[in-house]
Design a protein around this motif. Structure first.
Motif, PDB file in Angstrom:
ATOM      1  N   GLY A 179     107.388 121.429  -1.255  1.00  0.00           N
ATOM      2  CA  GLY A 179     107.804 121.956   0.042  1.00  0.00           C
ATOM      3  C   GLY A 179     108.668 123.194   0.032  1.00  0.00           C
ATOM      4  N   LEU A 180     109.451 123.390  -1.015  1.00  0.00           N
ATOM      5  CA  LEU A 180     110.317 124.573  -1.058  1.00  0.00           C
ATOM      6  C   LEU A 180     109.513 125.773  -1.559  1.00  0.00           C
ATOM      7  CD1 LEU A 180     113.772 123.247  -2.369  1.00  0.00           C
ATOM      8  CD2 LEU A 180     112.790 123.130  -0.096  1.00  0.00           C
TER       9      LEU A 180
ATOM     10  N   GLN B 204     113.032 123.759  -7.125  1.00  0.00           N
ATOM     11  CA  GLN B 204     111.814 122.941  -7.117  1.00  0.00           C
ATOM     12  C   GLN B 204     110.636 123.758  -7.666  1.00  0.00           C
ATOM     13  OE1 GLN B 204     110.240 121.666  -3.189  1.00  0.00           O
ATOM     14  NE2 GLN B 204     110.677 119.570  -3.838  1.00  0.00           N
TER      15      GLN B 204
ATOM     16  N   ARG C 198     124.201 116.431  -0.656  1.00  0.00           N
ATOM     17  CA  ARG C 198     123.903 117.133   0.585  1.00  0.00           C
ATOM     18  C   ARG C 198     125.171 117.554   1.332  1.00  0.00           C
ATOM     19  NH1 ARG C 198     118.318 115.922   1.265  1.00  0.00           N
ATOM     20  NH2 ARG C 198     118.254 116.688   3.409  1.00  0.00           N
TER      21      ARG C 198
ATOM     22  N   ASN D 247     121.619 119.735   3.624  1.00  0.00           N
ATOM     23  CA  ASN D 247     120.844 119.860   2.386  1.00  0.00           C
ATOM     24  C   ASN D 247     121.775 120.335   1.276  1.00  0.00           C
ATOM     25  OD1 ASN D 247     117.891 119.515   1.796  1.00  0.00           O
ATOM     26  ND2 ASN D 247     117.689 120.414   3.841  1.00  0.00           N
TER      27      ASN D 247
ATOM     28  N   MET E 220     116.077 114.298   7.969  1.00  0.00           N
ATOM     29  CA  MET E 220     114.771 113.948   7.427  1.00  0.00           C
ATOM     30  C   MET E 220     114.178 112.812   8.263  1.00  0.00           C
ATOM     31  SD  MET E 220     115.111 114.342   3.306  1.00  0.00           S
ATOM     32  CE  MET E 220     116.698 113.593   3.036  1.00  0.00           C
TER      33      MET E 220
ATOM     34  N   ASP F 277     105.967 116.863   3.206  1.00  0.00           N
ATOM     35  CA  ASP F 277     106.030 115.746   2.246  1.00  0.00           C
ATOM     36  C   ASP F 277     105.125 114.599   2.708  1.00  0.00           C
ATOM     37  OD1 ASP F 277     107.956 117.180   0.860  1.00  0.00           O
ATOM     38  OD2 ASP F 277     109.505 115.614   0.949  1.00  0.00           O
TER      39      ASP F 277
ATOM     40  N   ARG G 273     119.226 118.471  12.646  1.00  0.00           N
ATOM     41  CA  ARG G 273     117.953 118.058  12.054  1.00  0.00           C
ATOM     42  C   ARG G 273     118.224 117.136  10.878  1.00  0.00           C
ATOM     43  NH1 ARG G 273     115.833 118.259   6.574  1.00  0.00           N
ATOM     44  NH2 ARG G 273     113.675 117.644   6.784  1.00  0.00           N
TER      45      ARG G 273
ATOM     46  N   ASN H 119     117.480 116.631  -6.237  1.00  0.00           N
ATOM     47  CA  ASN H 119     117.597 117.511  -5.081  1.00  0.00           C
ATOM     48  C   ASN H 119     119.087 117.853  -5.004  1.00  0.00           C
ATOM     49  OD1 ASN H 119     117.470 118.756  -2.583  1.00  0.00           O
ATOM     50  ND2 ASN H 119     116.393 117.120  -1.547  1.00  0.00           N
TER      51      ASN H 119
ATOM     52  N   GLY I  97     108.563 115.621  -3.938  1.00  0.00           N
ATOM     53  CA  GLY I  97     109.221 115.660  -2.636  1.00  0.00           C
ATOM     54  C   GLY I  97     110.373 114.688  -2.613  1.00  0.00           C
ATOM     55  N   SER I  98     110.981 114.554  -1.461  1.00  0.00           N
ATOM     56  CA  SER I  98     112.133 113.675  -1.311  1.00  0.00           C
ATOM     57  C   SER I  98     111.728 112.205  -1.371  1.00  0.00           C
ATOM     58  CB  SER I  98     112.773 113.917   0.049  1.00  0.00           C
ATOM     59  OG  SER I  98     113.848 114.782  -0.080  1.00  0.00           O
TER      60      SER I  98
ATOM     61  N   PHE J 112     110.710 119.142   6.814  1.00  0.00           N
ATOM     62  CA  PHE J 112     111.401 120.306   6.257  1.00  0.00           C
ATOM     63  C   PHE J 112     110.640 121.597   6.568  1.00  0.00           C
ATOM     64  CE2 PHE J 112     112.461 123.398   3.016  1.00  0.00           C
ATOM     65  CZ  PHE J 112     113.850 123.330   3.000  1.00  0.00           C
TER      66      PHE J 112
HETATM   67  C1  TF8 Z   1     114.682 117.802   3.272  1.00  0.00           C
HETATM   68  C2  TF8 Z   1     114.664 117.628   1.781  1.00  0.00           C
HETATM   69  C3  TF8 Z   1     113.685 118.659   1.185  1.00  0.00           C
HETATM   70  C4  TF8 Z   1     112.511 117.996   0.516  1.00  0.00           C
HETATM   71  C5  TF8 Z   1     111.549 119.016  -0.077  1.00  0.00           C
HETATM   72  C6  TF8 Z   1     110.722 119.737   0.932  1.00  0.00           C
HETATM   73  O1  TF8 Z   1     115.698 118.148   3.830  1.00  0.00           O
HETATM   74  O2  TF8 Z   1     115.923 117.745   1.255  1.00  0.00           O
HETATM   75  O3  TF8 Z   1     114.289 119.367   0.186  1.00  0.00           O
HETATM   76  O4  TF8 Z   1     111.853 117.147   1.385  1.00  0.00           O
HETATM   77  O5  TF8 Z   1     110.749 118.370  -0.992  1.00  0.00           O
HETATM   78  O6  TF8 Z   1     113.642 117.562   3.887  1.00  0.00           O
END
Ligand code: TF8
Length: 338
Positions: free
Chosen positions: A38-39, A45, A153, A214, A176, A77, A174, A150, A94-95, A197
């Motif tokens: 995703g990044l 990543q 946060r 994050n 997850m 994801d 926002r 990751n 991914g997460s 994301f």
């Molecule tokens: C989030 C996560 C993202 C991951 C990544 C896209 O905030 O921390 O870093 O899902 O794989 O969504």
């Protein structure tokens, strides 16, 4: 002698002849592996996926090729997880938090303040309980290989510096797509809005949401500093990433091919954690240099936040199962005792 027996003997003889050959020629077929994430490519990543791809190509003599596809070009994801389960995509990272809809036990890693430092995270994730949670994915059509970092946060927003709990009141944040995160931030008084994301930058830019949370690395690599003014050091939870494979596809691989992927995944994990930690150590200074206004919580406010969040532990435990909750707490205690 029956034809059946004769065939059997011939087959056994052929297998005996083939056996020594198999011990030095690996059973590897040409494979194309679509690996989504995703990044962007310039993120921690992206760098680790690149290393994984190189390792797989090297170890397979160029037969197994990894097509690394970042920036959620293959989907969020959650969308990629479904593609893996269906067999339309081979791999992703991914997460763990976005996997909770598939494997509820993954929510254990979303427990606020579960780990105090990365050493605790490594020990528990790479230990027997981490493996047990990862193996749960198999029932759902996914094979987990390794956890990556990751990271811890932290909170950013565009409204006001968050120095105390009350400052979160009404902030559209926002989170997850995950109940623990939604509950956590509702408990803290924010207006928690679950979004993938891949939609986050635009949501911040258009002020659909005021903030997000994050690790420093992501705030930097995804350029959130361009659309977020305030950063509060909260370290409220450690997020793992997880490298997963489509089980449908994995089950069709030879043992040699599976080993190549597993070995490369372990190498990528070790590289990724080092790289992420090195980047995190200087990312906060970079974010300040980019103009973000950073504040730390006073110990008293940090404690208030911690206590508030403690109220959701019971529901996490009920969701993942009390047995798993206790196992993880015991593992953490063991690491802390040294
Ligand atoms: C989030 C996560 C993202 C991951 C990544 C896209 O905030 O921390 O870093 O899902 O794989 O969504």
């Amino acid at each position: 002698m029956s034809i059946f027996r004769r065939t059997l003997i011939a087959a056994t003889a052929a297998a005996a002849l083939a056996a020594p050959f198999a011990s030095f020629a690996q059973d590897i077929k040409p494979r194309m592996i679509r690996f989504g994430y995703g990044l962007n490519e310039q993120s921690n990543q992206g760098r680790a996926v690149k290393l994984f791809a190189q390792e797989v190509e090297k170890a397979s003599g160029g037969k197994m090729k990894v097509r690394a596809i970042g920036a959620a070009a293959l989907g969020s994801d959650v969308q990629m997880q479904q593609a893996l389960i269906g067999g339309a995509q081979e791999m992703m990272v991914g997460s763990t938090a976005t996997l909770v809809g598939i494997t509820k036990e993954m929510a254990i890693w979303d427990t606020p303040f579960l780990f105090n430092n990365v050493q605790e995270a490594d020990a528990v994730l790479d230990g027997p309980v981490g493996q047990k949670v990862m193996d749960k994915l198999q029932e759902k059509g996914l094979v987990g290989l390794v956890y990556w970092e990751n990271g811890f946060r932290n909170l950013t927003n565009n409204k006001q510096p968050v120095a105390k709990l009350e400052d979160l009141n009404g902030i559209k944040l926002r989170v997850m797509q995950n109940n623990v995160f939604i509950d956590s931030f509702k408990t803290l008084g924010a207006n928690a809005v679950p979004l993938p994301f891949s939609e986050l930058f635009t949501a911040l830019e258009t002020k659909t949401v005021d903030g997000q949370e994050n690790p420093y690395n992501t705030i930097l690599s995804s350029k959130f500093y361009e659309v977020q003014k305030y950063l509060t050091v909260t370290n409220h939870v450690y997020s793992p990433w997880i490298v997963t494979v489509s089980k449908k596809w994995w089950d069709g691989l030879s043992k040699d091919e599976q080993k190549i992927l597993m070995d490369a995944a372990r190498k990528s994990r070790d590289f990724e954690r080092q790289d992420t930690r090195a980047e995190a150590a200087k990312a906060l200074a970079d974010l300040k240099a980019k103009g973000m206004q950073v504040n730390e919580l006073s110990p008293a406010e940090a404690n208030r936040m911690r206590e508030k969040l403690g109220a959701i532990n019971a529901s996490i435990s009920a969701n993942v199962g009390e047995g798993l909750w206790k196992d993880v707490q015991a593992e953490v205690a063991k690491v802390r005792a040294g």
